[in-house]
Design a protein around this motif. Structure first.
Motif, PDB file in Angstrom:
ATOM      1  N   GLY A 106     -12.470   1.640 -48.501  1.00 31.13           N
ATOM      2  CA  GLY A 106     -13.002   2.952 -48.257  1.00 31.13           C
ATOM      3  C   GLY A 106     -13.323   3.826 -49.317  1.00 31.13           C
ATOM      4  O   GLY A 106     -14.249   4.444 -49.337  1.00 31.13           O
TER       5      GLY A 106
ATOM      6  N   ALA B 241     -15.469  11.483 -39.540  1.00 35.73           N
ATOM      7  CA  ALA B 241     -14.729  10.142 -39.833  1.00 35.73           C
ATOM      8  C   ALA B 241     -14.684   9.197 -38.932  1.00 35.73           C
ATOM      9  O   ALA B 241     -15.470   8.024 -39.151  1.00 35.73           O
TER      10      ALA B 241
ATOM     11  N   GLU C  18     -17.627   5.880 -38.196  1.00 29.68           N
ATOM     12  CA  GLU C  18     -17.247   4.375 -38.257  1.00 29.68           C
ATOM     13  C   GLU C  18     -16.671   3.406 -36.996  1.00 29.68           C
ATOM     14  O   GLU C  18     -16.259   2.494 -37.077  1.00 29.68           O
TER      15      GLU C  18
ATOM     16  N   TYR D 246      -5.365   0.684 -40.659  1.00 27.91           N
ATOM     17  CA  TYR D 246      -6.744   1.140 -41.019  1.00 27.91           C
ATOM     18  C   TYR D 246      -6.743   2.770 -40.931  1.00 27.91           C
ATOM     19  O   TYR D 246      -7.243   3.447 -41.823  1.00 27.91           O
ATOM     20  N   TYR D 247      -5.819   3.272 -39.899  1.00 24.46           N
ATOM     21  CA  TYR D 247      -5.749   4.850 -39.857  1.00 24.46           C
ATOM     22  C   TYR D 247      -5.232   5.467 -40.978  1.00 24.46           C
ATOM     23  O   TYR D 247      -5.771   6.368 -41.444  1.00 24.46           O
TER      24      TYR D 247
ATOM     25  N   ARG E 118      -7.699   5.015 -44.023  1.00 24.70           N
ATOM     26  CA  ARG E 118      -8.661   5.964 -43.735  1.00 24.70           C
ATOM     27  C   ARG E 118      -8.300   7.444 -43.993  1.00 24.70           C
ATOM     28  O   ARG E 118      -9.236   8.201 -44.734  1.00 24.70           O
TER      29      ARG E 118
ATOM     30  N   ASP F 144      -9.316   9.681 -47.898  1.00 26.09           N
ATOM     31  CA  ASP F 144      -9.909  11.281 -47.869  1.00 26.09           C
ATOM     32  C   ASP F 144      -9.085  12.258 -48.761  1.00 26.09           C
ATOM     33  O   ASP F 144      -9.736  13.102 -49.177  1.00 26.09           O
TER      34      ASP F 144
END
Length: 667
Positions: free
Chosen positions: A406, A467, A471, A489-490, A493, A497
């Motif tokens: 990411g 976001a 995606e 993933y969460y 992600r 950021d």
């Protein structure tokens, strides 16, 4: 193309591996043989059977009056997408699904991949067994649209896929070696270090991008590979190379199924089996070499000058045939096309009936014929010691890989000059507007503090909204393949950021705070910075939640605009006396808590006196800070500021938990 399981003979660490084509040399990589060994154990011969597959959807239609725009009535109609489709494809075979647009090819392919929502009637088996979670990782699915990260290179794309999808028994070097092998096998060596590109970014060609999509699924050496329109939008030469690659993969022992709209003669000659659909119903299912003799046997003779069998099949699927066709009389095919819809429908029904009468009994017997798969491949479904539902990598590895990917993909976005210019220009402009404001001008300083809370409420909120909706295609694709947990993933992600989400407000506050002439002590400055950063995280969490709940950028942006407008009005700066029946709104506004905290930090002693001559138009005198209207209405001296910190902390975790639950419900 060389299949992955091709036996190789290595002479030295950098010697060329023997290849059936002398013009291709593949260089050995460290531990490559071990990689191939493990991957061969994870793949087995697979026979895909589907019998009488049917699928329908409900459409809600509205009947409107000719003289009125209002709905007179509504009725639910059912549309049949698939109707009794059957077929068999075995290991080493390439099955192509042909049909007109809207005939149900993609729907059938999605159903075979067990990714079709809703209820499907009929039977789909994999080695005579129904779909299971262990089977998910043995199936590769390549969608028509290439869902790839545009700013990653070809090597990075395949390497990260290998890290996530290959078994944990393999080391990192072995996974990288597998990605390198895929690059060589698919002919991507020339562009291995080029970015994939997309709609707004120039990258590799369309054919190369399609091969990258195929390589993304080939990383795990799947037993079954399904592809939706792999030649769509490609020129004939590139399309031939793609299909030749797929045929080579099938010859290596895989089972391949693809949809294709209108193949050329060269492409059609590469198919082992074909399924021809007409309005969701099959008119042929079987070996590609037998398709023309079959239609001749039922009286549909192609024209003498026909070159491409696919053209004949697609015309038949549309119900277009000569006016009179006899086996001993050949007419010009295209000159005798029927024009009437009723005639075309009758031809389609005739072809469907002929299929049910002539081909279906033999096909059903083949489907019902059980194969002794232990004689085909004695290897087990899952590697020894691994439970069926166990992930290929653990949670922390998934988080680490996704975080690195990411950061690399979004580095252009996070560190873009435009975004930095946007923040810094506002920072310097606000610093100049409040340049060394006089401490006695409390209204001006309170205005600057409120600007802090509002700007760093709006900015991260609207950045975070994009976001998950943007995606979503990638998340759907990778989650369907069982690549990682949703939680990993969460977390990756949201954590990815944080650098720019925290760096930019830190620079902003540092510049504007001292230019604006606020309290010059170090402790108030640091506390102000911490509160602004907490406000940023809360605002970002709300943006993530709105984006995850709606999954549509326009709707989420509209709702966010209304929400922030409400928070702006009830924040405590514009309206100091809100009517009691609506005053509860300020307790759900994070801007209100942030604003009150910032004012409390700046004026921690409400009993402190200041020169209020200018503020109140007096000739002289001092006033108590707590009596200033903009400070008094906040009630800073009446309660502990820790309650405001607790409220922001509760929102921080609450919004992010809500965002995760919304994602979980959507997947």
């Amino acid at each position: 193309m060389l299949p992955l399981e091709q036996d190789t003979t290595t002479t030295t660490a950098t010697t060329a591996i023997s290849h059936p084509r002398p013009d291709i040399l593949i260089h050995a990589v460290p531990s490559a043989s071990d990689t191939f060994s493990i991957l061969r154990q994870s793949r087995f011969s697979l026979t895909l059977k589907f019998e009488d597959v049917s699928y329908s959807i409900k459409l809600q239609t509205s009947k409107r009056s000719c003289l009125s725009l209002r709905n007179e009535s509504q009725s639910n109609t059912t549309r049949t997408i698939l109707n009794g489709v059957s077929g068999v494809v075995r290991s080493g075979e390439l099955l192509a699904m042909l049909g007109t647009s809207g005939s149900g090819k993609t729907t059938l392919l999605t159903a075979l991949a067990a990714r079709l929502p809703g209820k499907i009637s009929g039977a789909i088996t994999y080695n005579d067994k129904p779909f299971s979670s262990s089977m998910k990782r043995k199936i590769g699915f390549v969608s028509q649209d290439d869902v790839l990260y545009p700013h990653l290179t070809v090597l990075e794309t395949l390497t990260y896929a290998a890290m996530l999808r290959l078994p944990k028994e393999l080391s990192r070097d072995e996974k990288v070696a597998q990605a390198e092998t895929i690059i060589v096998e698919l002919g991507l060596t020339r562009c291995r270090n080029s970015v994939v590109g997309g709609g707004l970014l120039r990258g590799i060609s369309g054919g190369e991008r399609k091969r990258v999509s195929i390589g993304h699924e080939m990383i795990v050496n799947p037993s079954l590979l399904l592809l939706d329109e792999p030649t769509s939008g490609l020129d004939s030469t590139t399309a031939q190379r793609i299909v030749a690659t797929l045929r080579g993969l099938a010859r290596g022992g895989r089972t391949l199924v693809m949809t294709i709209h209108q193949p050329s003669t060269r492409l059609y000659s590469m198919f082992d089996k074909v399924v021809v659909l007409s309005d969701g119903s099959p008119i042929y299912s079987g070996p590609a070499a037998r398709v023309m003799p079959y239609f001749e046997s039922i009286g549909y003779v192609p024209p003498f000058n026909l070159i491409n069998p696919a053209d004949f099949l697609l015309d038949l699927a549309n119900g277009i045939v000569p006016d009179s066709v006899r086996e001993d009389q050949v007419e010009h095919f295209h000159g005798g096309s029927l024009d009437h819809q009723d005639d075309q429908n009758s031809v389609k029904q005739s072809l469907i009936a002929s299929f049910r009468k002539n081909l279906y009994p033999e096909l059903k017997a083949e489907i019902l014929n059980k194969t002794n798969f232990s004689t085909v491949d004695s290897r087990t479904d899952t590697p020894r010691g691994r439970r069926e539902n166990e992930w290929m990598t653990n949670w922390w590895e998934q988080f680490s890989i996704l975080l690195k990917r990411g950061l690399r993909e979004r580095r252009h976005e996070s560190y873009s000059g435009l975004r930095i210019f946007q923040v810094m220009s506002v920072s310097f402009l606000s610093g100049l507007l409040w340049w060394h404001s006089d401490p006695s001008h409390i209204q001006d300083q309170v205005g600057l503090i409120f600007f802090f809370s509002i700007f760093w409420g709006f900015f991260p909120l609207f950045n975070a909204i994009f976001a998950f909706p943007l995606e979503r295609p990638m998340l759907n694709k990778e989650r369907s393949s069982g690549m990682y947990r949703l939680s990993s993933y969460y977390m990756a992600r949201t954590a990815g950021d944080l650098p720019m989400e925290l760096v930019l407000p830190t620079v902003f506050v540092t510049v504007t705070y001292w230019m604006g002439g606020l309290n010059p002590s170090l402790i108030p400055f640091l506390l102000t910075l911490l509160v602004v950063l907490l406000n940023v995280l809360v605002s970002q969490g709300l943006g993530l939640a709105l984006g995850a709940i709606l999954m549509e950028v326009k709707q989420a942006t509209t709702l966010a605009s209304v929400t922030m407008l409400v928070f702006l009005l009830v924040g405590g700066y514009y309206i100091q006396h809100i009517p009691p029946f609506i005053s509860w709104l300020k307790f759900v506004s994070f801007s209100h808590y942030c604003y009150r905290l910032l004012v409390g930090i700046q004026y921690e002693s409400v009993n402190k006196l200041y020169d209020c001559a200018t503020s109140f138009g007096l000739h002289g005198g001092y006033c108590r800070l707590g009596d200033f209207p903009a400070v008094k209405c906040l009630g800073i001296g009446n309660h502990s500021l820790w309650w405001d910190v607790a409220a922001l902390a509760l929102m921080l975790f609450g919004y992010r938990i809500l965002a995760f639950l919304a994602l979980k419900m959507a997947h």
